[in-house]
Design an enzyme around this catalytic site. Structure first.
Site, PDB file in Angstrom:
ATOM      1  N   GLU A   5       0.831  -1.214   0.000  1.00  0.00           N
ATOM      2  CA  GLU A   5       0.000   0.000   0.000  1.00  0.00           C
ATOM      3  C   GLU A   5       0.863   1.260   0.000  1.00  0.00           C
ATOM      4  O   GLU A   5       2.048   1.245   0.274  1.00  0.00           O
ATOM      5  CB  GLU A   5      -0.899   0.031   1.244  1.00  0.00           C
ATOM      6  CG  GLU A   5      -2.347  -0.349   0.976  1.00  0.00           C
ATOM      7  CD  GLU A   5      -3.141   0.738   0.248  1.00  0.00           C
ATOM      8  OE1 GLU A   5      -2.551   1.772  -0.114  1.00  0.00           O
ATOM      9  OE2 GLU A   5      -4.350   0.542   0.053  1.00  0.00           O
TER      10      GLU A   5
ATOM     11  N   ASP B  61     -10.051   2.052  -4.298  1.00  0.00           N
ATOM     12  CA  ASP B  61      -9.104   1.968  -3.189  1.00  0.00           C
ATOM     13  C   ASP B  61      -8.242   3.228  -3.182  1.00  0.00           C
ATOM     14  O   ASP B  61      -8.756   4.341  -3.221  1.00  0.00           O
ATOM     15  CB  ASP B  61      -8.287   0.685  -3.335  1.00  0.00           C
ATOM     16  CG  ASP B  61      -7.641   0.229  -2.031  1.00  0.00           C
ATOM     17  OD1 ASP B  61      -7.247   1.075  -1.213  1.00  0.00           O
ATOM     18  OD2 ASP B  61      -7.494  -0.989  -1.834  1.00  0.00           O
TER      19      ASP B  61
ATOM     20  N   ASN C  42     -10.282   5.588   2.503  1.00  0.00           N
ATOM     21  CA  ASN C  42      -9.338   5.396   1.413  1.00  0.00           C
ATOM     22  C   ASN C  42      -9.340   6.602   0.474  1.00  0.00           C
ATOM     23  O   ASN C  42     -10.157   7.518   0.595  1.00  0.00           O
ATOM     24  CB  ASN C  42      -9.682   4.137   0.614  1.00  0.00           C
ATOM     25  CG  ASN C  42      -8.666   3.038   0.826  1.00  0.00           C
ATOM     26  OD1 ASN C  42      -7.462   3.283   0.838  1.00  0.00           O
ATOM     27  ND2 ASN C  42      -9.141   1.816   1.006  1.00  0.00           N
TER      28      ASN C  42
END
Length: 318
Positions: free
Chosen positions: A29, A210, A160
């Site tokens: 991430e 996302d 997000n």
């Protein structure tokens, strides 16, 4: 770009996609490019690690942390790192290994910190999420120095996609498990958001927007977890580009390189079966695409002028 035959957004396929870092991140991430030392920094959230990649040599460094989750991070103006570990923010010195508690964002709950990003004034915007992925227990916060605001937005399942327009007058935010993204008017001086409106809605299809970033044209790039693609939106919310990926779970993306024309994409092995993992050898790697667009330098977090916390050693180099 649009296809002349159908008017649909153009889909770019495999030949333009490269493997920047072959890896097996459980939940890779938050890639961030540091133009000061020409490194890409990114995380493995569920095997808490900060990772650094030097494209000039191919070298990768990793630092692990004694926490359950490392939800997001930020570059700082002084060269250290801001880390969102579990429900608190810490300042990490990569040189010494010292980790200092900066602020407790929420009490120890069934939530954790997730996506975050700095605005142009050096404030860190960060959201919390429900670890069970279905309860609206999360919230959005603004962190100014060591001061954490009251919740600015409540009822969030999975925070997000925080991003700011190049002009600094708009902020984007996504709730992945509500399958929606919003746009806000942003006042950079006051650090406030107003005029919330729906930017992208996937509630009917169940698609999962996302992590996100913004390019020099003010377009928003979004990774679709479980969707195997990244998408670019115009500032008006129209999709003008889709890029299919060789992995099911892209998580986030950023522009880097000396000219900010390399698009880096983090990916995840989470939720994939053994059969899927066998079919997706690149799951958990960092991908790269050259020439898809151009980005901007990341805003950096402004640490408090005076820091009286004592250093601890909850992290270490691998």
């Amino acid at each position: 770009m649009r296809c002349a035959m159908t008017g649909e957004p153009e889909t770019m396929l495999g030949p333009s996609i490269e493997v920047a870092i072959a890896g097996q991140d459980q939940l890779g991430e938050t890639p961030l490019w540091c133009e000061r030392n020409a490194r890409l920094y990114w995380l493995d959230i569920e095997r808490p690690k900060l990772q650094a990649f030097d494209p000039s040599t191919g070298a990768v460094e990793r630092w692990s942390f004694n926490a359950s989750y490392l939800g997001s991070h930020a570059l700082t103006q002084c060269g250290k790192h801001l880390l969102a570990l579990d429900t608190a923010l810490h300042v990490f010195d990569r040189t010494t290994g010292d980790t200092q508690l900066l602020a407790q964002v929420e009490a120890e709950t069934e939530n954790r910190l997730n996506d975050g990003r700095c605005d142009a004034k050096g404030r860190f915007w960060v959201g919390t999420m429900d670890n069970a992925l279905h309860r609206p227990n999360g919230a959005l916060y603004r962190v100014d120095g060591a001061e954490v605001s009251p919740p600015i937005m409540n009822g969030i399942i999975v925070s997000n996609g925080i991003a700011f327009s190049p002009a600094g007058d708009r902020m984007y935010f996504t709730d992945t498990r509500r399958h929606q993204s919003w746009s806000f008017r942003f006042d950079p001086e006051a650090g406030t958001i107003t005029d919330r409106h729906l930017f992208a809605d996937y509630a009917q299809t169940g698609e999962r927007p996302d992590g996100a970033c913004v390019d020099v044209d003010g377009c928003l790039w979004t990774a679709f977890f479980a969707g195997g693609k990244i998408v670019r939106y115009t500032p008006e919310g129209a999709i003008d580009r889709k890029i299919a990926l060789p992995v099911t779970n892209p998580t986030c993306l950023c522009f880097g390189g000396s000219d900010f024309k390399t698009l880096y994409i983090t990916t995840s092995r989470k939720f994939l079966s053994a059969q899927q993992l066998a079919a997706e050898p690149l799951a958990g790697s960092v991908l790269a695409i050259e020439g898809a667009g151009q980005g901007l330098p990341e805003n950096r977090f402004a640490l408090p002028q005076t820091d009286h916390t004592d250093p601890t050693h909850i992290g270490g180099k691998l």
